[in-house]
Design an enzyme around this catalytic site. Structure first.
Site, PDB file in Angstrom:
ATOM      1  N   HIS A 270       0.853  -1.193   0.000  1.00  0.00           N
ATOM      2  CA  HIS A 270       0.000   0.000   0.000  1.00  0.00           C
ATOM      3  C   HIS A 270       0.882   1.232   0.000  1.00  0.00           C
ATOM      4  CE1 HIS A 270      -3.202   2.804   1.160  1.00  0.00           C
ATOM      5  NE2 HIS A 270      -4.024   1.867   0.717  1.00  0.00           N
ATOM      6  N   ASP A 327      -7.971  -5.231  -0.699  1.00  0.00           N
ATOM      7  CA  ASP A 327      -8.356  -6.037  -1.873  1.00  0.00           C
ATOM      8  C   ASP A 327      -7.986  -7.509  -1.760  1.00  0.00           C
ATOM      9  OD1 ASP A 327      -7.354  -3.157  -3.639  1.00  0.00           O
ATOM     10  OD2 ASP A 327      -9.412  -3.856  -3.357  1.00  0.00           O
TER      11      ASP A 327
HETATM   12  C1  SDX Z   1      -5.990   0.334  -3.147  1.00  0.00           C
HETATM   13  O1  SDX Z   1      -4.249   4.791  -1.917  1.00  0.00           O
HETATM   14  C2  SDX Z   1      -5.257   4.129  -1.384  1.00  0.00           C
HETATM   15  O2  SDX Z   1      -5.729   4.410  -0.312  1.00  0.00           O
HETATM   16  C3  SDX Z   1      -5.796   2.990  -2.260  1.00  0.00           C
HETATM   17  C4  SDX Z   1      -6.835   2.103  -1.596  1.00  0.00           C
HETATM   18  C5  SDX Z   1      -8.151   2.842  -1.384  1.00  0.00           C
HETATM   19  O3  SDX Z   1      -8.934   2.419  -0.517  1.00  0.00           O
HETATM   20  O4  SDX Z   1      -8.420   3.793  -2.162  1.00  0.00           O
HETATM   21  O5  SDX Z   1      -6.367   1.612  -0.368  1.00  0.00           O
HETATM   22  C6  SDX Z   1      -7.195   0.923  -2.481  1.00  0.00           C
HETATM   23  O6  SDX Z   1      -5.669   0.724  -4.242  1.00  0.00           O
HETATM   24  C7  SDX Z   1      -5.171  -0.673  -2.402  1.00  0.00           C
HETATM   25  C8  SDX Z   1      -3.908  -1.147  -3.217  1.00  0.00           C
HETATM   26  C9  SDX Z   1      -4.393  -2.162  -4.237  1.00  0.00           C
HETATM   27  N1  SDX Z   1      -3.298  -2.523  -5.165  1.00  0.00           N
HETATM   28  C10 SDX Z   1      -2.717  -3.746  -5.090  1.00  0.00           C
HETATM   29  O7  SDX Z   1      -2.970  -4.581  -4.229  1.00  0.00           O
HETATM   30  C11 SDX Z   1      -1.752  -4.019  -6.223  1.00  0.00           C
HETATM   31  C12 SDX Z   1      -0.490  -4.678  -5.663  1.00  0.00           C
HETATM   32  N2  SDX Z   1       0.174  -3.691  -4.850  1.00  0.00           N
HETATM   33  C13 SDX Z   1       1.141  -2.876  -5.487  1.00  0.00           C
HETATM   34  O8  SDX Z   1       1.066  -2.674  -6.825  1.00  0.00           O
HETATM   35  C14 SDX Z   1       1.688  -1.779  -4.617  1.00  0.00           C
HETATM   36  O9  SDX Z   1       1.801  -2.236  -3.345  1.00  0.00           O
HETATM   37  C15 SDX Z   1       0.967  -0.454  -4.602  1.00  0.00           C
HETATM   38  C16 SDX Z   1       0.671   0.038  -5.991  1.00  0.00           C
HETATM   39  C17 SDX Z   1      -0.316  -0.569  -3.853  1.00  0.00           C
HETATM   40  C18 SDX Z   1       1.887   0.505  -3.945  1.00  0.00           C
HETATM   41  O10 SDX Z   1       3.056   0.524  -4.770  1.00  0.00           O
HETATM   42  P1  SDX Z   1       4.316   1.321  -4.300  1.00  0.00           P
HETATM   43  O11 SDX Z   1       3.949   2.735  -4.101  1.00  0.00           O
HETATM   44  O12 SDX Z   1       5.477   1.013  -5.191  1.00  0.00           O
HETATM   45  O13 SDX Z   1       4.547   0.649  -2.883  1.00  0.00           O
HETATM   46  P2  SDX Z   1       5.731   0.864  -1.958  1.00  0.00           P
HETATM   47  O14 SDX Z   1       6.422   2.166  -2.246  1.00  0.00           O
HETATM   48  O15 SDX Z   1       5.262   0.611  -0.576  1.00  0.00           O
HETATM   49  O16 SDX Z   1       6.716  -0.337  -2.414  1.00  0.00           O
HETATM   50  C19 SDX Z   1       7.835  -0.610  -1.611  1.00  0.00           C
HETATM   51  C20 SDX Z   1       8.576  -1.716  -2.312  1.00  0.00           C
HETATM   52  C21 SDX Z   1       8.843  -1.438  -3.782  1.00  0.00           C
HETATM   53  O17 SDX Z   1      10.078  -2.080  -4.079  1.00  0.00           O
HETATM   54  P3  SDX Z   1      11.401  -1.129  -4.188  1.00  0.00           P
HETATM   55  O18 SDX Z   1      11.089  -0.065  -5.207  1.00  0.00           O
HETATM   56  O19 SDX Z   1      11.614  -0.568  -2.780  1.00  0.00           O
HETATM   57  O20 SDX Z   1      12.482  -2.087  -4.643  1.00  0.00           O
HETATM   58  O21 SDX Z   1       7.795  -2.921  -2.266  1.00  0.00           O
HETATM   59  C22 SDX Z   1       7.565  -3.356  -3.591  1.00  0.00           C
HETATM   60  C23 SDX Z   1       7.763  -2.173  -4.498  1.00  0.00           C
HETATM   61  O22 SDX Z   1       8.198  -2.626  -5.775  1.00  0.00           O
HETATM   62  N3  SDX Z   1       6.168  -3.809  -3.637  1.00  0.00           N
HETATM   63  C24 SDX Z   1       5.784  -5.043  -3.929  1.00  0.00           C
HETATM   64  C25 SDX Z   1       4.383  -5.036  -3.808  1.00  0.00           C
HETATM   65  N4  SDX Z   1       3.977  -3.825  -3.456  1.00  0.00           N
HETATM   66  C26 SDX Z   1       5.088  -3.053  -3.361  1.00  0.00           C
HETATM   67  N5  SDX Z   1       6.462  -6.145  -4.276  1.00  0.00           N
HETATM   68  C27 SDX Z   1       5.719  -7.265  -4.497  1.00  0.00           C
HETATM   69  N6  SDX Z   1       4.377  -7.355  -4.405  1.00  0.00           N
HETATM   70  C28 SDX Z   1       3.677  -6.240  -4.058  1.00  0.00           C
HETATM   71  N7  SDX Z   1       2.344  -6.309  -3.964  1.00  0.00           N
END
Ligand code: SDX
Length: 392
Positions: A270, A327
């Site tokens: 998130h 989700d």
């Molecule tokens: C919603 O914003 C909100 O409030 C949204 C929401 C709402 O109610 O409106 O809560 C609803 O959208 C929830 C999120 C749903 N999306 C997913 O579940 C899709 C899978 N999750 C990811 O795509 C991701 O976690 C995000 C898009 C949600 C966040 O992405 P970020 O901003 O890159 O997350 P981060 O900065 O915390 O990531 C830290 C690290 C990164 O690696 P590095 O760049 O540090 O090497 O963790 C990695 C990311 O690549 N990472 C993941 C991951 N999520 C983040 N690696 C593997 N699997 C994942 N799911």
């Protein structure tokens, strides 16, 4: 101008706004709506009560709630012409594509009668949107199945009406199971609002130009559709089904950790929560309750729980502070209720309409509100003179 908000280490934004609707503490996993914790609202309140709370700032008393529910109920029908919009789509069109189209089309029915500078008319538009989303969503489902549209009824609850419009057929009345109605209502509460997420920010930015609320909500629906945002609930269940059995989980965990692989664990991570998403906690409990009460045993729930267990004990996920989000478990419940995965994000949009219109109202009613205009860090070429094509 808005102050520079330091949102979390390394992430600062000038696009933030002031809002009193929802408070999130991502490190502690706290989510409050007008001060009330989400788990208390999910366990003790109703979606209509939460809608009133977000729109007006206080929980309604009995009379206020009855009047609000009656107002919403009496706006659930849509203009008969709206049904012709559906016929322009292919039967296999994604329901979110349909929702983007038909919600935007509502502008052509109500735009001229909505003076957004009049608080009364803003509230009428908000009621119309909250009331009509279930009808439009159910029509999207019916259209995709080839079944006839089912009209709303005024003697049913908001959520019961939606379930009946979705699953009833002329040959057989849908009997509303209280277990399912309660779970659906809880899911709507958990999706109602979430501070300045991508789709809410889209609605605010669109609304800041003075665009009509129906067009703004259509913009929010478009943004929500993305798999990184609201589209994740559909992607999460598809991923859990693809994994299929717990012995295949390590393969997917490895893929999620592999930087060269674009695969991410859907329903995990998130932008704000670096702790457990409090909505996911309620969602997992609801998934257990619903499957037990319905006497269902969905192996996907076991895969989800085991995947969560393995991920939460994996150094990569611990270091990156990745937890299940709203989700991750919702699809298990929605599937048990009978929805196809393509409808999951439509249900998210249906519920989030409450937050979108409440945030839109809050913004428009602020006399200091101005058009949103995020700036950029320019990284292109410095100024240079034009060269005619024969000299290039
Ligand atoms: C919603 O914003 C909100 O409030 C949204 C929401 C709402 O109610 O409106 O809560 C609803 O959208 C929830 C999120 C749903 N999306 C997913 O579940 C899709 C899978 N999750 C990811 O795509 C991701 O976690 C995000 C898009 C949600 C966040 O992405 P970020 O901003 O890159 O997350 P981060 O900065 O915390 O990531 C830290 C690290 C990164 O690696 P590095 O760049 O540090 O090497 O963790 C990695 C990311 O690549 N990472 C993941 C991951 N999520 C983040 N690696 C593997 N699997 C994942 N799911």
């Amino acid at each position: 101008d808005t102050d520079m908000f330091t949102y979390d280490p390394g992430f600062t934004s000038t696009a933030s706004c002031e809002s009193g609707l929802t408070y999130i503490d991502g490190d502690k996993g706290i989510l409050l709506h007008r001060g009330y914790p989400i788990d208390q609202l999910a366990e003790k309140s109703s979606f209509m009560e939460v809608a009133y709370l977000l729109l007006r700032g206080e929980l309604p008393n009995k009379t206020e709630l009855e009047n609000f529910e009656t107002t919403i109920t009496r706006h659930t029908m849509v203009h008969e012409q709206i049904s012709t919009f559906y016929r322009g789509f292919r039967r296999d069109a994604h329901p979110m594509a349909i929702m983007c189209g038909v919600v935007g089309a509502l502008s052509s029915f109500y735009h001229d009668s909505t003076d957004i500078n009049d608080p009364k008319q803003r509230m009428i538009a908000s009621h119309r949107l909250i009331a009509k989303m279930p009808t439009l969503a159910a029509m999207a489902y019916k259209y995709s199945t080839g079944q006839p549209f089912v009209y709303p009824r005024n003697d049913l609850s908001y959520t019961g009406n939606f379930l009946r419009m979705t699953f009833s057929v002329p040959a057989e009345e849908y009997v509303i199971d209280p277990v399912i109605e309660d779970a659906m209502d809880k899911i709507f509460i958990l999706h109602a609002d979430h501070e300045q997420n991508a789709s809410t920010s889209t609605v605010r930015l669109a609304g800041s130009s003075g665009a009509n609320p129906f067009a703004c909500i259509a913009a929010g629906i478009a943004c929500l559709w993305g798999p990184a945002h609201g589209g994740a609930n559909e992607a999460a269940l598809n991923m859990l089904r693809e994994i299929g059995t717990v012995d295949r989980i390590p393969e997917y965990i490895a893929r999620a950790k592999n930087k060269d692989d674009p695969f991410r664990l859907m329903g995990f991570g998130h932008r704000v929560y670096k702790n457990y998403d409090p909505r996911a906690t309620v969602m997992q409990k609801t998934a257990n309750d619903v499957l037990n009460k319905l006497g269902l045993n969905d192996p996907v729930l076991d895969v989800a729980k085991e995947l969560e267990h393995i991920a939460l004990n994996d150094p990569y996920f611990i270091e990156k502070k990745l937890y299940p989000n709203v989700d991750f478990y919702s699809g298990v419940i929605l599937s048990a209720i009978g929805f196809p995965t393509e409808m999951f994000t439509v249900l998210f949009a249906l519920a989030r309409t409450v937050g979108w219109v409440a945030q839109w109202n809050e913004m428009i009613s602020d006399p200091a509100q101005r058009i949103g205009r995020p700036r950029q860090l320019y990284t292109g070429p410095t100024q240079r003179d034009y060269v005619s094509v024969d000299k290039r």
